[in-house]
Enzyme design. Structure first.
Site, PDB file in Angstrom:
ATOM      1  N   CYS A  21      -8.910  68.751  24.442  1.00 22.98           N
ATOM      2  CA  CYS A  21      -9.631  68.150  25.408  1.00 22.98           C
ATOM      3  C   CYS A  21     -10.845  67.380  25.996  1.00 22.98           C
ATOM      4  O   CYS A  21     -11.563  67.412  23.914  1.00 22.98           O
ATOM      5  CB  CYS A  21      -9.897  68.064  27.046  1.00 22.98           C
ATOM      6  SG  CYS A  21     -10.904  70.369  26.441  1.00 22.98           S
ATOM      7  N   ASP A  43     -17.729  27.686  12.894  1.00 19.89           N
ATOM      8  CA  ASP A  43     -18.039  26.670  11.510  1.00 19.89           C
ATOM      9  C   ASP A  43     -17.238  25.786  11.611  1.00 19.89           C
ATOM     10  O   ASP A  43     -16.037  25.708  12.583  1.00 19.89           O
ATOM     11  CB  ASP A  43     -17.585  28.080  10.218  1.00 19.89           C
ATOM     12  CG  ASP A  43     -18.634  26.827   8.483  1.00 19.89           C
ATOM     13  OD1 ASP A  43     -19.001  25.802   8.830  1.00 19.89           O
ATOM     14  OD2 ASP A  43     -17.348  26.714   8.246  1.00 19.89           O
TER      15      ASP A  43
END
Length: 887
Positions: free
Chosen positions: A83, A549
């Site tokens: 856990c 770009d």
């Protein structure tokens, strides 16, 4: 910071020195080349250091190889984590060591990634190994099995490791199913008498006889309960008690204490009837363990499903290859896959080396990245790029490992093999990504760490409240079934404290983030989105600006030469000189120039000492004179003689005007590169045209509809950038042209300073600084080649499609939505369930949970979190929806 990064002496001119600075400008110390001595100099060997400084070394000195870089990250395989509390415990044990810089722990993949401090890494690899061994021992002492993961292994070893892990999980699942079957058999036997009572109340009198009387006996029920504790629940109880004893209680500790306390209450009530508790509820611990084990089994099954995408990726890796050995004298053609004297030998893929020939038959998986030497076929690349249609391959085409050959046999020359192949890197990067925690996971870990201790404290407080105060303030609660027939406050307090122990669920908190990240990154890999970690998904989901770009990103990245102009030389001479300098470059424009020269059968002169400056151009020595090819300003700065500025303007007008006569389509982006030569200045210009990607306009429009502002950052001239922006729908205020790589980074940095979250999309080395600086860097993978852009990026688009940017953004938002849903559920469940289990509704509504009901709810809480994450597998990508609508 203007520190020198690269100093390179272009032999045989030791006084001609280029200093590559962070400011992205060149500075020269020049001498008159014509006055150099005529005697031949011996070349000196450059020795490359880790500081990226290239220095010359004396000619008689032995050649020194750079020291092998020791990896600063250690990976440990850690088992036994149940856990979020276990995760927090492992992390605290590791970070307590002074030699550790940072730690990331993933419960699902059972991995701990430990980044060591710089001073430790700099000592030696042996020291790093000793540190890893000592950390593993510390975890072993705390009850967690830990061993260091061996890196650098081959393909077969990696596949074997993953198969062993998968088999181990399957074996654990089978064992879990057997425990569940045993536990629920005991539940059925223990609750058989209750079933007979229910049937009698309904008027069905079939459950009679000595067997039913035997099942209703309290001693028999106690035997069943004891069998459940020491049978299917034995591993759970022993793990919980061991974890508590070592100071790191976990989920099993809470369930174990609850089961044991419930059993002890029933046992005391049975053996001490004079106490008049009448609290023989042996079925409660049996049912509690049954529900918990059932939940664990379903949860484990869901975890295996969550990692199924990774197993599917691994299934693409071929461990065997057909090595083709031919005689050196025999010729080969593209039509003949095998020569008459060729020999095929089946060997492990790890034994294939770069340059070897490999035969792939129809229906087989391609084992290595390579280039097709002979044969024609279509190849299914959907597992890498997400493209559903097969791709035609013939001589000269590149292929990737993990793709499937469909039609005909192919003979392939291996370009990258083993762990360097694309599919192996994908598997490795996905595995690494799933080990990187999202920042939001730290919140869950901060809660889950002290959670178990908090619950145990609340359980003790519940007992104290109801025994000393609650039964006095609310005397009516003693009339409930929880207090027994005689209204015993001790019995009531014990039952409610057990409920608090059992109903709490730290597992849901621990699973909330990693399960969603596991499914999201694996799903992305199947779609051709290589995401480097959960933190990347979290940052991508928050972006509000996306910078693009131009060349190779908005355009196809396959430019072609449309025209060449010069007032002094022939076009062929300009092309020949430019191609000679550009032949070692990888930029798309350089390839266009070289391809044009080759198509005209131009012979390139001898070139030496090429030196590229990303975003500007490339410089080299051609026939004894320096030649520069690049942007106008950069070529100007290279030489003393600049010529008349009006001549350059006329040259640019001539090359762009004449190129328009080629009738290039409107969706073509035009650029101009200039050629300069030492002593002459600029001598020519070359017009380059590149077509827009077919999905560029749709991608930009989709991003804008999602509220994301799109920027265009380019080093190209203003006219070309403006034309491209207009075509795709980017406004003038978001256009930035003639930028150096540093200026691109400055634009992104300015936006970030203003509080914006920025993603950058690029494809080349000049984009690498911006990709690294942006909150999320996204690189397009071109021809399955790794470059500086893909190395710096956080996300790699393997399909080389701009529309995948939208897919990545949608996946990030869907994944983070699941994370927030899971965390909200986990917190809300515990906030609501724990007070109810503590008896908050008992005075007003006479309602309280039983331990078995609490255990069932706790199991369902974890199952809900994992199942909700699995729903992410049904996420529909926009590109897939678009394909379906077209069909």
């Amino acid at each position: 910071m203007a520190t020198d990064l690269l100093r390179l002496s272009l032999s045989p001119y030791p006084n001609l020195v280029f200093t590559y600075r962070y400011t992205k400008k060149f500075h020269f110390d020049r001498v008159d080349i014509a006055s150099r001595p005529k005697r031949r100099r011996r070349h000196r060997v450059p020795a490359v250091s880790n500081s990226l400084e290239t220095r010359t070394q004396p000619q008689n000195a032995p050649f020194e190889l750079p020291k092998r870089r020791v990896d600063s990250t250690v990976l440990l395989d850690v088992s036994g984590m149940m856990c979020g509390g276990c995760v927090a415990r492992v992390k605290s044990v590791l970070t307590a060591d002074d030699r550790v810089d940072s730690v990331a722990v993933n419960m699902l993949t059972e991995t701990a990634a430990i980044k060591l401090r710089t001073e430790v890494v700099e000592e030696s690899e042996e020291v790093v190994n000793n540190v890893a061994e000592s950390l593993g021992k510390r975890l072993m002492e705390c009850g967690f099995e830990a061993k260091r993961r061996v890196s650098g292994t081959g393909v077969a070893e990696n596949v074997k490791k993953w198969k062993e892990v998968a088999k181990k999980r399957e074996d654990l699942l089978v064992k879990s199913r057997n425990r569940v079957a045993f536990a629920w058999t005991l539940v059925a036997l223990c609750c058989g008498s209750h079933a007979s009572h229910i049937l009698h109340s309904l008027g069905i009198h079939i459950a009679h006889g000595p067997l039913w009387e035997l099942l209703d006996n309290s001693y028999v029920k106690g035997g069943f309960a004891l069998g459940a504790l020491f049978g299917p629940g034995r591993d759970l109880l022993s793990d919980g008690l061991r974890a508590f004893r070592k100071g790191s209680p976990n989920m099993n500790s809470l369930v174990g204490f609850g089961s044991i306390v419930a059993f002890l209450i029933s046992l005391v009530s049975l053996l001490k009837p004079e106490l008049e508790w009448d609290a023989s509820f042996f079925e409660e611990p049996v049912m509690l363990l049954g529900f918990v084990l059932l939940g664990r089994s379903l949860e484990e099954r869901a975890r295996i499903r969550a990692s199924s995408d990774m197993n599917e990726l691994l299934s693409l890796v071929s461990t065997q290859s057909r090595l083709v050995i031919t005689s050196s004298e025999s010729g080969s053609s593209a039509d003949n896959v095998l020569c008459s004297d060729a020999i095929c030998v089946e060997v492990p893929t790890d034994d294939i080396r770069v340059g070897d020939s490999v035969l792939v038959l129809p229906g087989e998986t391609i084992p290595v990245d390579g280039r097709v030497l002979a044969g024609r076929s279509v190849v299914d690349e959907s597992m890498l790029s997400g493209e559903s249609l097969p791709v035609f391959k013939e001589e000269g085409f590149t292929v990737s490992a993990g793709t499937i050959n469909w039609d005909g046999p192919l003979r392939i020359e291996a370009c990258s093999t083993g762990s360097n192949s694309m599919i192996s890197k994908i598997v490795s990067m996905v595995e690494e990504a799933q080990g990187r925690e999202a920042p939001i996971q730290r919140l869950a870990d901060a809660i889950a760490g002290p959670f178990v201790y908090s619950v145990m404290t609340l359980s003790a407080a519940t007992f104290a409240f109801w025994y000393y105060i609650g039964s006095q303030i609310f005397p009516d609660v003693l009339l409930s079934d929880m207090a027994g027939p005689n209204g015993n406050p001790l019995l009531l307090s014990l039952k409610l404290s057990v409920d608090v122990l059992v109903v709490s669920c730290p597992c849901a908190l621990g699973l909330a983030t990693p399960t969603a990240i596991l499914v999201g990154t694996s799903l992305g890999a199947k779609q051709g989105l290589l995401i480097r970690g959960g933190d990347v998904l979290e940052r991508l989901a928050r972006i509000d600006y996306l910078a693009l770009d131009k060349t190779g990103t908005l355009t196809e990245g396959k430019p072609a030469v449309f025209n060449v102009a010069s007032f002094v030389y022939d076009e062929s001479e300009i092309l020949k000189i430019a191609a000679a300098v550009e032949k070692t470059a990888t930029h798309p424009i350089a390839k266009a120039i070289v391809n044009k020269a080759e198509s005209l059968n131009l012979t390139s002169p001898i070139t030496r000492g090429q030196l590229a400056e990303p975003g500007f151009g490339i410089l080299g020595e051609v026939d004894g004179r320096l030649v520069a090819v690049g942007t106008l300003e950069w070529v100007y700065e290279r030489f003393q003689k600049q010529g008349d500025h009006s001549d350059v303007q006329h040259l640019e007008h001539a090359v762009t005007h004449q190129s328009s006569e080629f009738a290039s389509p409107s969706n073509y982006s035009k650029s101009v590169v200039y050629v300069g030569r030492e002593g002459e200045g600029i001598i020519g210009a070359i017009a380059i045209s590149d077509s827009l990607r077919h999905d560029a306009e749709h991608t930009v429009r989709s991003l804008q509809q999602k509220g994301i502002k799109t920027l265009l950052l380019s080093g190209d001239r203003e006219e070309a950038v403006a034309a491209t922006a207009k075509e795709v729908g980017i406004g003038k205020e978001y256009i930035n042209s003639s930028l150096t790589p540093q200026q691109k980074s400055e634009v992104i940095s300015t936006l970030q300073t203003s509080g914006h979250h920025v993603a950058m999309v690029g494809d080349g080395i000049n984009d690498a600084p911006s990709l690294a600086l942006a909150d999320v860097g996204i690189a397009l993978q071109i021809e399955a080649q790794e470059n500086a852009a893909s190395t710096a990026a956080s996300i790699i688009l393997l399909g080389n499609k701009l529309s995948q940017v939208v897919d990545a953004l949608d996946l990030a938002k869907a994944t983070m939505a699941k994370v927030y849903q899971n965390l909200s559920w986990a917190v809300a469940y515990n906030v609501v369930a724990i007070p109810i289990a503590a008896g908050a509704l008992l005075p007003q509504y006479d309602f309280a949970m039983t331990p078995s009901l609490s255990g069932g709810l706790m199991a369902l809480s974890s199952i809900f979190v994992v199942s909700n994450s699995l729903l992410l597998q049904f996420h529909e990508f926009e590109s897939n929806r678009k394909k379906e609508s077209c069909n």
